[in-house]
Scaffold this motif. Sequence first.
Motif, PDB file in Angstrom:
ATOM      1  N   GLU A  51     -90.770  10.372  52.913  1.00 46.28           N
ATOM      2  CA  GLU A  51     -90.339   9.337  53.861  1.00 46.28           C
ATOM      3  C   GLU A  51     -90.991   9.550  55.229  1.00 46.28           C
ATOM      4  O   GLU A  51     -91.143  10.673  55.692  1.00 46.28           O
ATOM      5  N   LYS A  52     -91.378   8.431  55.873  1.00 51.67           N
ATOM      6  CA  LYS A  52     -91.960   8.482  57.210  1.00 51.67           C
ATOM      7  C   LYS A  52     -91.195   7.509  58.109  1.00 51.67           C
ATOM      8  O   LYS A  52     -90.928   6.372  57.713  1.00 51.67           O
ATOM      9  N   THR A  53     -90.805   7.980  59.307  1.00 48.18           N
ATOM     10  CA  THR A  53     -89.971   7.166  60.191  1.00 48.18           C
ATOM     11  C   THR A  53     -90.428   7.267  61.639  1.00 48.18           C
ATOM     12  O   THR A  53     -91.099   8.225  62.028  1.00 48.18           O
ATOM     13  N   ALA A  54     -90.044   6.283  62.414  1.00 49.65           N
ATOM     14  CA  ALA A  54     -90.227   6.296  63.873  1.00 49.65           C
ATOM     15  C   ALA A  54     -89.100   5.464  64.473  1.00 49.65           C
ATOM     16  O   ALA A  54     -88.742   4.400  63.943  1.00 49.65           O
ATOM     17  N   ALA A  55     -88.531   5.952  65.569  1.00 51.56           N
ATOM     18  CA  ALA A  55     -87.428   5.231  66.231  1.00 51.56           C
ATOM     19  C   ALA A  55     -87.974   4.049  67.030  1.00 51.56           C
ATOM     20  O   ALA A  55     -89.046   4.139  67.621  1.00 51.56           O
ATOM     21  N   PRO A  56     -87.236   2.937  67.056  1.00 54.00           N
ATOM     22  CA  PRO A  56     -87.707   1.759  67.798  1.00 54.00           C
ATOM     23  C   PRO A  56     -87.417   1.865  69.292  1.00 54.00           C
ATOM     24  O   PRO A  56     -86.463   2.510  69.704  1.00 54.00           O
ATOM     25  N   VAL A  96     -88.783   4.314  46.558  1.00 51.33           N
ATOM     26  CA  VAL A  96     -87.450   4.118  45.995  1.00 51.33           C
ATOM     27  C   VAL A  96     -87.581   3.808  44.509  1.00 51.33           C
ATOM     28  O   VAL A  96     -88.633   3.359  44.046  1.00 51.33           O
ATOM     29  N   ASP A  97     -86.506   4.047  43.772  1.00 49.42           N
ATOM     30  CA  ASP A  97     -86.505   3.735  42.335  1.00 49.42           C
ATOM     31  C   ASP A  97     -86.388   2.238  42.094  1.00 49.42           C
ATOM     32  O   ASP A  97     -86.880   1.726  41.083  1.00 49.42           O
ATOM     33  N   ALA A  98     -85.715   1.540  43.020  1.00 46.35           N
ATOM     34  CA  ALA A  98     -85.551   0.084  42.929  1.00 46.35           C
ATOM     35  C   ALA A  98     -85.381  -0.455  44.339  1.00 46.35           C
ATOM     36  O   ALA A  98     -84.844   0.228  45.216  1.00 46.35           O
ATOM     37  N   GLY A 112     -95.227  -2.764  39.420  1.00 45.19           N
ATOM     38  CA  GLY A 112     -96.025  -1.595  39.768  1.00 45.19           C
ATOM     39  C   GLY A 112     -95.410  -0.329  39.212  1.00 45.19           C
ATOM     40  O   GLY A 112     -94.283  -0.322  38.718  1.00 45.19           O
ATOM     41  N   GLY A 113     -96.156   0.768  39.330  1.00 47.69           N
ATOM     42  CA  GLY A 113     -95.670   2.049  38.853  1.00 47.69           C
ATOM     43  C   GLY A 113     -94.720   2.725  39.815  1.00 47.69           C
ATOM     44  O   GLY A 113     -93.998   3.650  39.443  1.00 47.69           O
ATOM     45  N   ALA A 114     -94.721   2.301  41.089  1.00 52.95           N
ATOM     46  CA  ALA A 114     -93.826   2.848  42.116  1.00 52.95           C
ATOM     47  C   ALA A 114     -93.590   1.783  43.177  1.00 52.95           C
ATOM     48  O   ALA A 114     -94.367   0.830  43.304  1.00 52.95           O
ATOM     49  N   ILE A 115     -92.495   1.942  43.927  1.00 53.46           N
ATOM     50  CA  ILE A 115     -92.126   0.950  44.947  1.00 53.46           C
ATOM     51  C   ILE A 115     -91.962   1.626  46.300  1.00 53.46           C
ATOM     52  O   ILE A 115     -91.221   2.601  46.435  1.00 53.46           O
ATOM     53  N   LEU A 116     -92.648   1.076  47.309  1.00 55.62           N
ATOM     54  CA  LEU A 116     -92.434   1.503  48.691  1.00 55.62           C
ATOM     55  C   LEU A 116     -91.485   0.502  49.343  1.00 55.62           C
ATOM     56  O   LEU A 116     -91.727  -0.707  49.330  1.00 55.62           O
ATOM     57  N   GLY A 169     -90.824  -5.041  50.091  1.00 48.83           N
ATOM     58  CA  GLY A 169     -91.064  -4.168  48.944  1.00 48.83           C
ATOM     59  C   GLY A 169     -92.537  -4.234  48.582  1.00 48.83           C
ATOM     60  O   GLY A 169     -93.093  -5.331  48.434  1.00 48.83           O
ATOM     61  N   LEU A 170     -93.173  -3.076  48.473  1.00 48.82           N
ATOM     62  CA  LEU A 170     -94.590  -3.016  48.128  1.00 48.82           C
ATOM     63  C   LEU A 170     -94.739  -2.265  46.809  1.00 48.82           C
ATOM     64  O   LEU A 170     -94.439  -1.074  46.723  1.00 48.82           O
ATOM     65  N   GLY A 171     -95.165  -2.976  45.778  1.00 46.96           N
ATOM     66  CA  GLY A 171     -95.397  -2.352  44.483  1.00 46.96           C
ATOM     67  C   GLY A 171     -96.788  -1.731  44.465  1.00 46.96           C
ATOM     68  O   GLY A 171     -97.768  -2.392  44.830  1.00 46.96           O
ATOM     69  N   VAL A 172     -96.875  -0.453  44.074  1.00 46.77           N
ATOM     70  CA  VAL A 172     -98.158   0.242  44.022  1.00 46.77           C
ATOM     71  C   VAL A 172     -98.383   0.814  42.624  1.00 46.77           C
ATOM     72  O   VAL A 172     -97.458   0.889  41.814  1.00 46.77           O
TER      73      VAL A 172
END
Length: 199
Positions: A51-56, A96-98, A112-116, A169-172
């Motif tokens: 996971e990658k985050t940044a505060a707004p 995420v799994d879903a 896709g094989g994985a979801i961002l 949701g980005l399927g990769v």
Amino acid sequence: MRRWGTALAAMTLAGGALAATAGTAGAVTPTAAKAATKAAAACETGWGSGEKTAAPAGHAPLENIRTGRHTCYDRIVFDVKGATAADRVGYRVEYVDALHQDGSGEEIPVSGGAILDIHVSAPSYDPGTGGESYPGRARKPLPGVDIDGYQTFRDTRFGASFEGETQVGLGVRARLPFRVFQTDGHVVVDVAHSWNAVR
């Protein structure tokens, strides 16, 4: 005796020629070695898949979402009106799994094989006027985005714009390394083509 001497000399010369040929064939010139090293290093990184985050620092409206293909990765860019280095855009990006829609919790199918799951602190409406700034529709592919022929990207889905954040949701192809960074007015997510072929 002369015959044996001539034969021995011929064998010695032939053996020397073979050794020289073998040495030449097995040798790697400095130029070739440098080119091979450069090619192997051209896509190395340690982005990881966590996971990658940044505060707004604010919640400027989302203006557009676009994608691009690069040598070592596929890229998705969130254009945010009026965001600057001083008025940073927050984000949270993770596998995420879903994909579950913000607010309702309903699952949104993503190919896709994985979801961002991508959250950007920029609503798809103008917080001041309430007018729409980005025409995303829940569960639908991102408008104007065509990812046919991309090496890593497989699907895009608009999740929601909820409490000042936009969800996509980005399927990769697989759970691959990714990075997230900001420039003035843009949040950029790059997803590598493979684990050992990233710039």
